[in-house]
Structure formats: structure tokens, C-alpha cells
Design an enzyme around this catalytic site. Sequence first.
Site, PDB file in Angstrom:
ATOM      1  N   ARG A  32       0.369 -43.827 -30.186  1.00 14.99           N
ATOM      2  CA  ARG A  32       0.940 -42.565 -30.664  1.00 14.99           C
ATOM      3  C   ARG A  32       1.854 -42.795 -31.870  1.00 14.99           C
ATOM      4  NH1 ARG A  32       2.436 -37.810 -26.347  1.00 14.99           N
ATOM      5  NH2 ARG A  32       0.795 -36.497 -27.174  1.00 14.99           N
ATOM      6  N   LYS A  92       2.494 -26.259 -14.075  1.00 13.85           N
ATOM      7  CA  LYS A  92       3.449 -27.244 -13.556  1.00 13.85           C
ATOM      8  C   LYS A  92       4.833 -26.620 -13.354  1.00 13.85           C
ATOM      9  CE  LYS A  92       5.347 -29.811 -17.344  1.00 13.85           C
ATOM     10  NZ  LYS A  92       6.733 -29.400 -17.391  1.00 13.85           N
ATOM     11  N   ALA A 113       5.696 -22.674 -28.505  1.00 12.15           N
ATOM     12  CA  ALA A 113       4.334 -22.626 -27.976  1.00 12.15           C
ATOM     13  C   ALA A 113       3.450 -23.435 -28.915  1.00 12.15           C
ATOM     14  CB  ALA A 113       3.845 -21.180 -27.886  1.00 12.15           C
ATOM     15  N   CYS A 135       2.128 -26.740 -19.316  1.00 14.25           N
ATOM     16  CA  CYS A 135       3.387 -26.364 -18.657  1.00 14.25           C
ATOM     17  C   CYS A 135       3.364 -25.201 -17.674  1.00 14.25           C
ATOM     18  CB  CYS A 135       4.440 -26.111 -19.724  1.00 14.25           C
ATOM     19  SG  CYS A 135       4.789 -27.604 -20.656  1.00 14.25           S
ATOM     20  N   THR A 147       6.980 -34.474 -17.944  1.00 12.83           N
ATOM     21  CA  THR A 147       7.483 -34.219 -16.584  1.00 12.83           C
ATOM     22  C   THR A 147       6.362 -33.563 -15.772  1.00 12.83           C
ATOM     23  OG1 THR A 147       8.373 -32.122 -17.445  1.00 12.83           O
ATOM     24  CG2 THR A 147       9.923 -33.946 -17.207  1.00 12.83           C
ATOM     25  N   LYS A 162      14.604 -21.845 -18.295  1.00 10.87           N
ATOM     26  CA  LYS A 162      13.369 -22.373 -18.883  1.00 10.87           C
ATOM     27  C   LYS A 162      12.194 -22.213 -17.916  1.00 10.87           C
ATOM     28  CE  LYS A 162      10.257 -24.449 -21.103  1.00 10.87           C
ATOM     29  NZ  LYS A 162       9.556 -23.858 -22.228  1.00 10.87           N
ATOM     30  N   GLU A 170      13.147 -26.398 -24.527  1.00  9.75           N
ATOM     31  CA  GLU A 170      12.374 -25.988 -25.698  1.00  9.75           C
ATOM     32  C   GLU A 170      11.431 -24.843 -25.319  1.00  9.75           C
ATOM     33  OE1 GLU A 170      12.706 -26.803 -28.950  1.00  9.75           O
ATOM     34  OE2 GLU A 170      11.415 -25.059 -28.891  1.00  9.75           O
TER      35      GLU A 170
HETATM   36  P1  NAD Z   1       3.854 -35.386 -24.128  1.00  8.35           P
HETATM   37  O1  NAD Z   1       3.155 -35.998 -22.983  1.00  8.35           O
HETATM   38  O2  NAD Z   1       3.066 -34.878 -25.289  1.00  8.35           O
HETATM   39  O3  NAD Z   1       4.912 -36.431 -24.735  1.00  8.35           O
HETATM   40  C1  NAD Z   1       5.786 -37.166 -23.942  1.00  8.35           C
HETATM   41  C2  NAD Z   1       5.938 -38.548 -24.558  1.00  8.35           C
HETATM   42  O4  NAD Z   1       6.980 -39.247 -23.888  1.00  8.35           O
HETATM   43  C3  NAD Z   1       4.694 -39.430 -24.447  1.00  8.35           C
HETATM   44  O5  NAD Z   1       4.244 -39.821 -25.726  1.00  8.35           O
HETATM   45  C4  NAD Z   1       5.157 -40.644 -23.608  1.00  8.35           C
HETATM   46  O6  NAD Z   1       4.571 -41.869 -24.001  1.00  8.35           O
HETATM   47  C5  NAD Z   1       6.646 -40.639 -23.880  1.00  8.35           C
HETATM   48  N1  NAD Z   1       7.433 -41.338 -22.865  1.00  8.35           N
HETATM   49  C6  NAD Z   1       7.393 -41.202 -21.521  1.00  8.35           C
HETATM   50  N2  NAD Z   1       8.309 -41.997 -20.938  1.00  8.35           N
HETATM   51  C7  NAD Z   1       8.942 -42.665 -21.926  1.00  8.35           C
HETATM   52  C8  NAD Z   1      10.000 -43.618 -21.944  1.00  8.35           C
HETATM   53  N3  NAD Z   1      10.600 -44.029 -20.828  1.00  8.35           N
HETATM   54  N4  NAD Z   1      10.399 -44.096 -23.157  1.00  8.35           N
HETATM   55  C9  NAD Z   1       9.810 -43.683 -24.300  1.00  8.35           C
HETATM   56  N5  NAD Z   1       8.814 -42.774 -24.330  1.00  8.35           N
HETATM   57  C10 NAD Z   1       8.387 -42.261 -23.158  1.00  8.35           C
HETATM   58  O7  NAD Z   1       4.753 -34.227 -23.521  1.00  8.35           O
HETATM   59  P2  NAD Z   1       5.231 -32.878 -24.253  1.00  8.35           P
HETATM   60  O8  NAD Z   1       4.142 -31.885 -24.250  1.00  8.35           O
HETATM   61  O9  NAD Z   1       5.903 -33.241 -25.520  1.00  8.35           O
HETATM   62  O10 NAD Z   1       6.311 -32.369 -23.197  1.00  8.35           O
HETATM   63  C11 NAD Z   1       7.549 -33.015 -23.049  1.00  8.35           C
HETATM   64  C12 NAD Z   1       8.452 -32.126 -22.221  1.00  8.35           C
HETATM   65  O11 NAD Z   1       8.679 -30.897 -22.916  1.00  8.35           O
HETATM   66  C13 NAD Z   1       7.889 -31.740 -20.863  1.00  8.35           C
HETATM   67  O12 NAD Z   1       8.937 -31.676 -19.938  1.00  8.35           O
HETATM   68  C14 NAD Z   1       7.340 -30.347 -21.093  1.00  8.35           C
HETATM   69  O13 NAD Z   1       7.357 -29.568 -19.914  1.00  8.35           O
HETATM   70  C15 NAD Z   1       8.307 -29.773 -22.097  1.00  8.35           C
HETATM   71  N6  NAD Z   1       7.764 -28.732 -22.986  1.00  8.35           N
HETATM   72  C16 NAD Z   1       6.522 -28.874 -23.523  1.00  8.35           C
HETATM   73  C17 NAD Z   1       6.047 -27.901 -24.405  1.00  8.35           C
HETATM   74  C18 NAD Z   1       4.693 -28.009 -25.021  1.00  8.35           C
HETATM   75  O14 NAD Z   1       4.270 -27.060 -25.684  1.00  8.35           O
HETATM   76  N7  NAD Z   1       3.968 -29.095 -24.864  1.00  8.35           N
HETATM   77  C19 NAD Z   1       6.860 -26.822 -24.749  1.00  8.35           C
HETATM   78  C20 NAD Z   1       8.136 -26.727 -24.190  1.00  8.35           C
HETATM   79  C21 NAD Z   1       8.579 -27.699 -23.310  1.00  8.35           C
HETATM   80  C1  UGA Z   2       4.018 -21.781 -23.334  1.00  8.87           C
HETATM   81  C2  UGA Z   2       5.139 -20.788 -23.674  1.00  8.87           C
HETATM   82  O1  UGA Z   2       4.596 -19.714 -24.441  1.00  8.87           O
HETATM   83  C3  UGA Z   2       6.245 -21.484 -24.479  1.00  8.87           C
HETATM   84  O2  UGA Z   2       7.319 -20.572 -24.675  1.00  8.87           O
HETATM   85  C4  UGA Z   2       6.755 -22.698 -23.689  1.00  8.87           C
HETATM   86  O3  UGA Z   2       7.721 -23.386 -24.432  1.00  8.87           O
HETATM   87  C5  UGA Z   2       5.580 -23.622 -23.409  1.00  8.87           C
HETATM   88  O4  UGA Z   2       4.559 -22.896 -22.666  1.00  8.87           O
HETATM   89  C6  UGA Z   2       5.957 -24.791 -22.555  1.00  8.87           C
HETATM   90  O5  UGA Z   2       6.965 -24.792 -21.896  1.00  8.87           O
HETATM   91  O6  UGA Z   2       5.120 -25.698 -22.581  1.00  8.87           O
HETATM   92  P1  UGA Z   2       1.951 -22.787 -24.642  1.00  8.87           P
HETATM   93  O7  UGA Z   2       1.492 -23.178 -23.287  1.00  8.87           O
HETATM   94  O8  UGA Z   2       1.964 -23.814 -25.701  1.00  8.87           O
HETATM   95  O9  UGA Z   2       3.429 -22.191 -24.558  1.00  8.87           O
HETATM   96  O10 UGA Z   2       1.047 -21.595 -25.205  1.00  8.87           O
HETATM   97  P2  UGA Z   2       0.962 -20.025 -24.844  1.00  8.87           P
HETATM   98  O11 UGA Z   2       0.781 -19.292 -26.088  1.00  8.87           O
HETATM   99  O12 UGA Z   2       2.052 -19.586 -23.960  1.00  8.87           O
HETATM  100  O13 UGA Z   2      -0.406 -19.956 -24.045  1.00  8.87           O
HETATM  101  C7  UGA Z   2      -0.536 -20.470 -22.740  1.00  8.87           C
HETATM  102  C8  UGA Z   2      -1.871 -20.065 -22.163  1.00  8.87           C
HETATM  103  O14 UGA Z   2      -1.903 -18.672 -21.924  1.00  8.87           O
HETATM  104  C9  UGA Z   2      -3.057 -20.343 -23.091  1.00  8.87           C
HETATM  105  O15 UGA Z   2      -4.137 -20.806 -22.342  1.00  8.87           O
HETATM  106  C10 UGA Z   2      -3.344 -19.000 -23.719  1.00  8.87           C
HETATM  107  O16 UGA Z   2      -4.671 -18.863 -24.136  1.00  8.87           O
HETATM  108  C11 UGA Z   2      -3.029 -18.074 -22.557  1.00  8.87           C
HETATM  109  N1  UGA Z   2      -2.683 -16.701 -22.979  1.00  8.87           N
HETATM  110  C12 UGA Z   2      -1.581 -16.468 -23.723  1.00  8.87           C
HETATM  111  C13 UGA Z   2      -3.497 -15.656 -22.583  1.00  8.87           C
HETATM  112  O17 UGA Z   2      -4.516 -15.850 -21.891  1.00  8.87           O
HETATM  113  N2  UGA Z   2      -3.155 -14.390 -22.965  1.00  8.87           N
HETATM  114  C14 UGA Z   2      -2.058 -14.121 -23.693  1.00  8.87           C
HETATM  115  O18 UGA Z   2      -1.803 -12.931 -23.993  1.00  8.87           O
HETATM  116  C15 UGA Z   2      -1.247 -15.195 -24.100  1.00  8.87           C
END
Ligand code: NAD
Ligand code: UGA
Length: 487
Positions: free
Chosen positions: A48, A291, A180, A288, A101, A232, A177
Amino acid sequence: MEINKIMKYKINNICCIGAGYVGGPTMAVIADKCPNIQIEVVDINKVRIRQWNEDDFEKLPIFEPGLAEIIKRCRGKNLHFSNFVEEKIKKADMVFISVNTPTKKKGLGAGKASDLKWVEACAREVARNAIGHTIVVEKSTLPVRTAEVIKEILNAAQNSSSNESHLCSFDVLSNPEFLAEGTAINDLMYPDRVLIGGENQEAIDSLSEIYSRWVPRNKILETNIWSSELAKLTANAFLAQRISSINSVSALCEATGADVREVARAIGSDNRIGSKFLDSGPGFGGSCFKKDILNLVYLAEYFGLNEVANFWESVVKINSWHQKRISEIIVKKLFGTVANKKLVILGFAFKANTNDTRESAAITICKNLLNEGANLIIHDPKVTASQIENDLNINPIKFLGNENSFLNAKSGIWEYSKYINNLEIFNNAYAIVILTEWDEYRALKWTEIVKRMVPPAWVFDSRSIVNTEEVRDAGLSLWRLGDGFGD
Ligand code: NAD
Ligand code: UGA
């Protein structure tokens, strides 16, 4: 907070642990907005980090509109990606924990509770290496009261920091955070709100000051740390609940002759309901929603609030049912069997404008169709063949161009196609199933496509993106989600 208040904790160096979908884009935007802060994004994943440092910006590990431009501007100046976790923690005034997580797979709370082993590992890493005062920011989505666990680990280090060279002290903040995927950069630049939960006002001020460089002050909300953590989880649960609600109504529309788009427009015009997040689709995906709701369910069960737990769990249950329902409709419409039939799957990402497939409805629906013996050609503009292979856990088999000879020989096979424009992938297909709302699927030439397919050929549009008249006029049968007037 006064604008020119002197900060007790001035932040010159930030370290973000976790270079994923949140860590990468979030730090990129902070770096862009705060040129005087040095930002180190660290990760244990070597591949990565190598991808984040790619010269070819097409090869960054995450596709997000606008992200590559920011990386171009900041990387090597005040934004750096490396695997040097310990070293970068040592230099940092503020450490963001932005690691995964996921739901626990085994042990206590398996299937519902979040697995905090990566967060705990980070807390221990910070405890071992931090020097001086460090503000630790929970960026990952965490169960309520996780900050307490982090604090306990950090306090143990603080109390044992005996010699002068390793004196350390900590504050813990929650700063979840809300971005989306697909709109991450825009969401980070113009957030609806930034949430900061904490106990020490001086630490809160330091983080608040960073955001205030581009976020209006009235959008920076300060709460206690537990409210921030719970807000959150609740925000995601509310968003997912809206999708489950409208998807459940889509089934009712099909049964009654109503149209879910019309119903959504009618209810969304009510200011109290609002029009966003009412698009029916193949079921919510993404890493997310599921989960975080299950985490909320676990929390409610832990506190003996079983009715609350059941309420939220139903949002996830109906999402699974909905995906199964769509798979079954496809089979039924194709005369009760898809065995040996070629179906074209358009879209594998969980939503448009991302290469992320985590929990994508396409995984479940494709698996169901493969189980029924269908042969799938899967196209997605951003998801790679190896990612799809990983998700389906089945090796691809080449059959494009050989459909007729293969059809009787093998069933339940799939192949990836990078191309859609020459229309070859539609040759001898019985149906097209649209699962992701990529723009390029809106402009398909149906009159050309139908000639290549096996009649009576079907289009299954789970995202309401095709022009219904064009599809029907071309001579295709059309099923749209929640369309009670459908074929
Ligand atoms: P991700 O899996 O894309 O990235 C997490 C990274 O952390 C990985 O690259 C992993 O290798 C690294 N990692 C794990 N343990 C480690 C350690 N001990 N030291 C160094 N690196 C380490 O995950 P993500 O989608 O970025 O999500 C991260 C968090 O943010 C989660 O809790 C998720 O619920 C939250 N979140 C995600 C989104 C989203 O859109 N993906 C939006 C809001 C919040
Ligand atoms: C979602 C939340 O929107 C973010 O605010 C949050 O930070 C994030 O989860 C997170 O904690 O990971 P994300 O999952 O990236 O963001 O994308 P969304 O736009 O929310 O879509 C989630 C799913 O719902 C997708 O499969 C999308 O296609 C679906 N969706 C969304 C619908 O089917 N209908 C809608 O009207 C909107």
C-alpha cells in the site's frame, strides 16, 4: 474559541497510522490546507505504501475523484507515506489512529462486535514510542468507550516513563470521519460538520484550530468523548436505515403497481424527511454500514436493551433479504433457470466512483447467480480482476468469444472484462444486470446491444439508471427495481 487564542499544544508534526480509504484522503486534505504542518502517513502494509509513492498517479491504491491532484501537490513536500511507524510516532505532536475496525470473526462478540486488535496495537505502539506530549486522535470508527481503553494503555506508559529522555504524556480525542467514498475529497473539503469529542479543552482547541483553517467554526462541533463515539455509529445506522426503508418499499411497489422513484420523490419533498439517501438500489454495501450497525446491536445487547438491538439488526437483515430477492427475480424472469446462460454484470464496486468492493451487493448477487449455474462476464471500470477473484473466491475462466462451445460444457464460471465499448461482451448474453451506477452504463447503445443478445433478452436495472424508453424500444425486456409497471 477565540480566533487568535494561543495554543498550549502547537501542532507541527502529525503522524497518521493507517494509509487506507480514510487515512490517505484525510491526511492529503489536511496537508493541502495546512502547508506548515508536516504529515507522515504510516502503515504496516508495504504494498500500500509503495502504491501511495507511485510516480504514476493512476496507480495510487485508492481511486477518489480529486485525490491524485492533491497528492501531486503535497507529496514529498509536507505529505509523506512510509512504513516507519515507530520513527514517525516519535516525532509527532498529534497521532491519528485510522486503522481498520472490522467485525470480529471469532471469540466474544463474534459476528457483531468490532475487532479492536489493530487499534490496541496502535495504542501500544504510540505508548512505546511517543516522546513529550502527544495528542492521540481516534479517527477510526470505534465502539463507545474505546477511548478509555486507549487511555489506559497510554497512561500505563506515562506512569512508567521514568527517565527524562522518554518523558511522555497524552490526551485522547475522538474525531470520527464522516466522508463517503467516491466523494471523499469534496466531503473533506466541505464537511457538514467536524466532530471533536474530548475532555481536555486545550487538546480539543489544537485539533479544532487545524480544521478551522478551512471549515467554518460553526461546523466544528465539540462534545464529550462518548457522545462523539456514539454519534458516529448512530449516523451510519440512520443512513443505512433509510436505504433499508426505501428498499423494503421497492418490494411493495413491485407488488402493488407503484413506482419506488415516485414514492421516494413524494416522501422526500417533505422537509422533515428530505430527499437524500432515498435511492433504492441492490442493497447497501461498503465497509462500514453493516459493521457499524452490528456494533451498535452488540452495544445494545451488552446493556440489556434487546428491543433496541432487534430494531437495528432488522436494518441489516432486510438488506440481506433484499439482495437475495434481486437474485431470485433474475432467475425467475429467465424462465426459472440461469444454468449455462451468459449474463453480463455491469458494475462490481459497492457504489460508483470508487474501486472499493467491500460488502458490495454485487458479491452476493454474483455468488447467488454462479450458484445457480450462470456464466458471468463482469465489468467494472475501476475494480480489478484480481479483486473480483478475491471477493468471489472462485478463479476466473476465459470464455469470452467461445460462448457457444462453452455453454454446454461449463456452468457457474466467470470472466472479467475491462472493455465495454466494442460491445463484444454482450454477444450471446441472455441478460444484463446493472449493479453499480457508473455513468458509462447510462449511455449504452441499446439498439446495437440487443442485436448481439439471445432473445428474449433482459436488462435488470437495480440502480434506475437506464433510459427505460430506449431500452424497451430497442426490443429488450426491462426489470427495474421497485417498478410495479415492469415487464
Ligand atoms: P482500510 O482497511 O482501508 O485502512 C486501514 C489501514 O490500516 C490498512 O492499510 C492497514 O494495513 C493499516 N493498519 C492496520 N493496523 C495497523 C498498525 N498497527 N500499524 C500501521 N498500520 C496499520 O480502512 P479504512 O476504510 O480507511 O477505515 C479505517 C477506519 O475508518 C475504520 O474504523 C472505518 O470504520 C472508518 N471509516 C471508514 C470510512 C470509509 O469510507 N472507508 C469512512 C469513515 C470512517
Ligand atoms: C457511508 C456514509 O455515507 C459516510 O458518512 C460514512 O463516513 C461512511 O459510510 C463510513 O463510515 O464508512 P460510504 O459507505 O462510503 O459512506 O458510501 P454511501 O454513499 O453512504 O453508500 C453506502 C451504500 O449505500 C452504497 O452501497 C450505496 O450504493 C448505497 N446507497 C446510498 C443506496 O443504495 N441508496 C442511497 O440513496 C444512498
